[in-house]
Design a protein around this motif. Sequence first.
Motif, PDB file in Angstrom:
ATOM      1  N   LEU A 193      22.489  27.247 -50.736  1.00  0.00           N
ATOM      2  CA  LEU A 193      22.789  27.953 -51.979  1.00  0.00           C
ATOM      3  C   LEU A 193      22.229  27.193 -53.173  1.00  0.00           C
ATOM      4  O   LEU A 193      21.607  27.784 -54.076  1.00  0.00           O
ATOM      5  CB  LEU A 193      24.303  28.141 -52.122  1.00  0.00           C
ATOM      6  CG  LEU A 193      24.764  28.828 -53.413  1.00  0.00           C
ATOM      7  CD1 LEU A 193      24.188  30.232 -53.519  1.00  0.00           C
ATOM      8  CD2 LEU A 193      26.286  28.857 -53.493  1.00  0.00           C
ATOM      9  N   THR A 194      22.450  25.900 -53.212  1.00  0.00           N
ATOM     10  CA  THR A 194      21.920  25.091 -54.316  1.00  0.00           C
ATOM     11  C   THR A 194      20.405  25.192 -54.383  1.00  0.00           C
ATOM     12  O   THR A 194      19.822  25.361 -55.470  1.00  0.00           O
ATOM     13  CB  THR A 194      22.335  23.620 -54.136  1.00  0.00           C
ATOM     14  OG1 THR A 194      23.762  23.528 -54.135  1.00  0.00           O
ATOM     15  CG2 THR A 194      21.770  22.754 -55.254  1.00  0.00           C
ATOM     16  N   HIS A 195      19.748  25.117 -53.237  1.00  0.00           N
ATOM     17  CA  HIS A 195      18.282  25.164 -53.195  1.00  0.00           C
ATOM     18  C   HIS A 195      17.755  26.493 -53.722  1.00  0.00           C
ATOM     19  O   HIS A 195      16.898  26.530 -54.624  1.00  0.00           O
ATOM     20  CB  HIS A 195      17.810  24.950 -51.764  1.00  0.00           C
ATOM     21  CG  HIS A 195      16.341  25.137 -51.572  1.00  0.00           C
ATOM     22  ND1 HIS A 195      15.417  24.193 -51.978  1.00  0.00           N
ATOM     23  CD2 HIS A 195      15.625  26.176 -51.033  1.00  0.00           C
ATOM     24  CE1 HIS A 195      14.199  24.629 -51.699  1.00  0.00           C
ATOM     25  NE2 HIS A 195      14.298  25.817 -51.121  1.00  0.00           N
ATOM     26  N   TYR A 196      18.276  27.615 -53.208  1.00  0.00           N
ATOM     27  CA  TYR A 196      17.739  28.921 -53.594  1.00  0.00           C
ATOM     28  C   TYR A 196      18.202  29.341 -54.987  1.00  0.00           C
ATOM     29  O   TYR A 196      17.476  30.035 -55.707  1.00  0.00           O
ATOM     30  CB  TYR A 196      18.114  29.977 -52.549  1.00  0.00           C
ATOM     31  CG  TYR A 196      17.415  29.752 -51.233  1.00  0.00           C
ATOM     32  CD1 TYR A 196      16.027  29.734 -51.152  1.00  0.00           C
ATOM     33  CD2 TYR A 196      18.147  29.529 -50.059  1.00  0.00           C
ATOM     34  CE1 TYR A 196      15.377  29.514 -49.939  1.00  0.00           C
ATOM     35  CE2 TYR A 196      17.502  29.302 -48.841  1.00  0.00           C
ATOM     36  CZ  TYR A 196      16.120  29.298 -48.801  1.00  0.00           C
ATOM     37  OH  TYR A 196      15.477  29.077 -47.609  1.00  0.00           O
ATOM     38  N   ALA A 197      19.416  28.921 -55.369  1.00  0.00           N
ATOM     39  CA  ALA A 197      19.891  29.248 -56.733  1.00  0.00           C
ATOM     40  C   ALA A 197      19.026  28.545 -57.766  1.00  0.00           C
ATOM     41  O   ALA A 197      18.663  29.146 -58.791  1.00  0.00           O
ATOM     42  CB  ALA A 197      21.353  28.840 -56.872  1.00  0.00           C
ATOM     43  N   PRO A 203      21.665  28.737 -61.352  1.00  0.00           N
ATOM     44  CA  PRO A 203      22.483  27.585 -60.929  1.00  0.00           C
ATOM     45  C   PRO A 203      23.982  27.853 -60.934  1.00  0.00           C
ATOM     46  O   PRO A 203      24.741  27.085 -60.356  1.00  0.00           O
ATOM     47  CB  PRO A 203      22.103  26.503 -61.937  1.00  0.00           C
ATOM     48  CG  PRO A 203      21.647  27.255 -63.138  1.00  0.00           C
ATOM     49  CD  PRO A 203      20.965  28.485 -62.625  1.00  0.00           C
ATOM     50  N   GLU A 204      24.414  28.949 -61.584  1.00  0.00           N
ATOM     51  CA  GLU A 204      25.849  29.211 -61.693  1.00  0.00           C
ATOM     52  C   GLU A 204      26.419  29.900 -60.454  1.00  0.00           C
ATOM     53  O   GLU A 204      27.652  30.091 -60.356  1.00  0.00           O
ATOM     54  CB  GLU A 204      26.120  30.097 -62.922  1.00  0.00           C
ATOM     55  CG  GLU A 204      25.649  31.547 -62.821  1.00  0.00           C
ATOM     56  CD  GLU A 204      24.128  31.709 -63.006  1.00  0.00           C
ATOM     57  OE1 GLU A 204      23.630  32.832 -62.868  1.00  0.00           O
ATOM     58  OE2 GLU A 204      23.456  30.694 -63.291  1.00  0.00           O
ATOM     59  N   LEU A 205      25.599  30.281 -59.481  1.00  0.00           N
ATOM     60  CA  LEU A 205      26.073  31.015 -58.309  1.00  0.00           C
ATOM     61  C   LEU A 205      27.074  30.195 -57.497  1.00  0.00           C
ATOM     62  O   LEU A 205      26.874  29.003 -57.275  1.00  0.00           O
ATOM     63  CB  LEU A 205      24.889  31.395 -57.414  1.00  0.00           C
ATOM     64  CG  LEU A 205      24.058  32.604 -57.851  1.00  0.00           C
ATOM     65  CD1 LEU A 205      22.841  32.769 -56.963  1.00  0.00           C
ATOM     66  CD2 LEU A 205      24.910  33.878 -57.819  1.00  0.00           C
ATOM     67  N   ARG A 206      28.147  30.856 -57.044  1.00  0.00           N
ATOM     68  CA  ARG A 206      29.175  30.217 -56.224  1.00  0.00           C
ATOM     69  C   ARG A 206      29.640  31.190 -55.140  1.00  0.00           C
ATOM     70  O   ARG A 206      29.582  32.401 -55.302  1.00  0.00           O
ATOM     71  CB  ARG A 206      30.399  29.819 -57.085  1.00  0.00           C
ATOM     72  CG  ARG A 206      30.104  28.791 -58.153  1.00  0.00           C
ATOM     73  CD  ARG A 206      29.800  27.414 -57.551  1.00  0.00           C
ATOM     74  NE  ARG A 206      29.604  26.396 -58.578  1.00  0.00           N
ATOM     75  CZ  ARG A 206      28.449  26.134 -59.176  1.00  0.00           C
ATOM     76  NH1 ARG A 206      27.363  26.838 -58.838  1.00  0.00           N
ATOM     77  NH2 ARG A 206      28.357  25.209 -60.099  1.00  0.00           N
ATOM     78  N   PHE A 207      30.137  30.647 -54.027  1.00  0.00           N
ATOM     79  CA  PHE A 207      30.725  31.480 -52.979  1.00  0.00           C
ATOM     80  C   PHE A 207      32.147  31.876 -53.358  1.00  0.00           C
ATOM     81  O   PHE A 207      32.918  31.055 -53.879  1.00  0.00           O
ATOM     82  CB  PHE A 207      30.785  30.718 -51.637  1.00  0.00           C
ATOM     83  CG  PHE A 207      29.453  30.434 -51.023  1.00  0.00           C
ATOM     84  CD1 PHE A 207      28.659  31.466 -50.535  1.00  0.00           C
ATOM     85  CD2 PHE A 207      28.995  29.132 -50.916  1.00  0.00           C
ATOM     86  CE1 PHE A 207      27.429  31.204 -49.953  1.00  0.00           C
ATOM     87  CE2 PHE A 207      27.775  28.852 -50.330  1.00  0.00           C
ATOM     88  CZ  PHE A 207      26.972  29.888 -49.852  1.00  0.00           C
TER      89      PHE A 207
END
Length: 632
Positions: A193-197, A203-207
């Motif tokens: 997630l960190t890599h693709y975000a 960068p704000e994407l979270r599960f």
Amino acid sequence: MINYDYVALNDPVSQQLQQDIMRIAPSEATTLITGETGTGKEVIARAIHQHSRRSNKPFLAVNCGALTESLAESELFGHEKGAFTGATDSHQGWFEAANGGTLLLDEVGELSRHLQVKLLRVLQQREVIRVGSHRAIPIDVRVIAATHVELTQAIHARRFREDLYYRLNVTAINLQPLRNRQQDILVLAHHFLTHYANERKKPELRFTPEALDTLTTYSWPGNIRELDNAIHRAVLHSQGTAITPELLSLNSLTSSHEIKASSELTTFIHEQLRRGEPQLYQRTLEALISRAFELTGQNQSQAAAMLGISRHTLRTQLSHLGLIKSRKKISTLGDFEVERHKGYRERELRIGYQKFGNLGVLKAQRYLEQQFQPLGINVLWSEYPAGPQLLQALSQGEIDFGTTGEVPPIFGQSSNHQLRYIAWEPAAPSSVALMVPQDSSIRTLDDLRGKRIAVNKGSNVHYLLLQLLDEVGISLTDIRLIYTPAKYPLTQSDTLSADAWMMWDPLLSHAELDGQLRRIENGEGRVNNHQFYLSNQNVIDEFADIFPALIDALRVTGEYIDTHRYHAAQLLSKELAINSTALEAALSRRSHQTQLMNSRILREQQIIADRFYALGLLPRPINVRQAVWNSD
């Protein structure tokens, strides 16, 4: 792609994997990586390369399953201009391109048997011969092989050569599927997630909590690759800041269906095995092949894709079933068929060896090749880890000549194999021993009662173990035998599965020098541990004109080893990936003077044979004298 230097995986299985990478990387040993599709075999291969002394040299990966049969040899080994239609220029193959670095042979289990023979020769000789050329080109390449195929089953089905398997499996890494590494799932998910975000500037994407629960309960049949793709897809389709289960697009119903189907199949197979259905493996294999061929309208490519195997593997099975016309054969060697191919020579002397001793040095010096080339005889070498495996190859016609210790020939005779003793080398009782870890509670032979002892079945150390137990009145029922191939260094799983190991040189000297293990007792006063050279009668008849020259070559090599042990150890060190000091110690434990058979040696062999029969370890009594070459 995972970088194992920067992703701190939590699962104990993965932490052990990282330790294995750091242990294996500095060596030059050929490595076999196994595991399901998507478990990251290429990633592991790259990690090994990055931590090796070759890290500043090329790392190349070739998918053997994607090579077409007609061009595979050219792709791997190169070709010369005019070698075939369309070869307008000379071309180096993958091995030459990776010179000085590391070459990953991905899906090595998909190679044809013809190419397996070629690959075995390259690994043994450390040289390639381009298609259309007779000139050998030296190469310096560390080979890492990877496969999702269970190679031991492929060997049983005659799809993969046993000698190539042992040549590739010097060190091994088995990658566990992601479903068996639960503690890694969320670590990897956050990593991806960190890599693709960051890549998509989100960068704000979270599960969401629900997404995390979905990630941990899903079975991940596609392993890390499927997890990577799922996170990548979710990031691409995300509109806000949350990654939800819907964005992950994991079909839990399909997953549950797959798990149910797998469970039903497992139950069915278990029931068939329990009922003792005859030839279940072959019948199941034939049913799978024939039904897939029928369902696809006899389309070989579609049938191979349906079964998850290469088209070449499918063709081989279809040929065996008589559903397609088989390739023309020129001879049959035991259970193995030899296909006609360019450059085949009628006079081939196939020698089985174990890298160490006279044959190991003889191969390294290429003395036999020089002696026999004017006679039109091509020498082919096949490596085996121990005597029992070599005897099996001799009995099946895979090799013509080889060397083992005292015990394997006895087991070979008891199985009705028509082997012949050709020559022998003097005893070396100190080159076999019982070893335990330094901190083991085992101090004397009396402490072996109830312990697990690892031994190579039918080997010389098997006989030494019988002698040791007899000394202190311990029977085979008082211990637990763990039958396993010889190896060193020992992995963590090795040390958990056994309490003591029966070892022989050069691994024995290596272990004593390393200090990981200590010796309890060796063969002094207990076993002779002679070395024997073996063949069978039809080979002797075919090569009657050169056997005396072969024995002379062994004598010359033995004299060289005995008078130049330091240089002989240096010669073997690179091939064996063992410290030359340990090798020199191992070489010094025996005389390497090859001699023809005599009555005293035959009597000593007969004593061993009678002992094994009396203990019920042989199915019938044997007469050693019936298996001796008459050199007159």
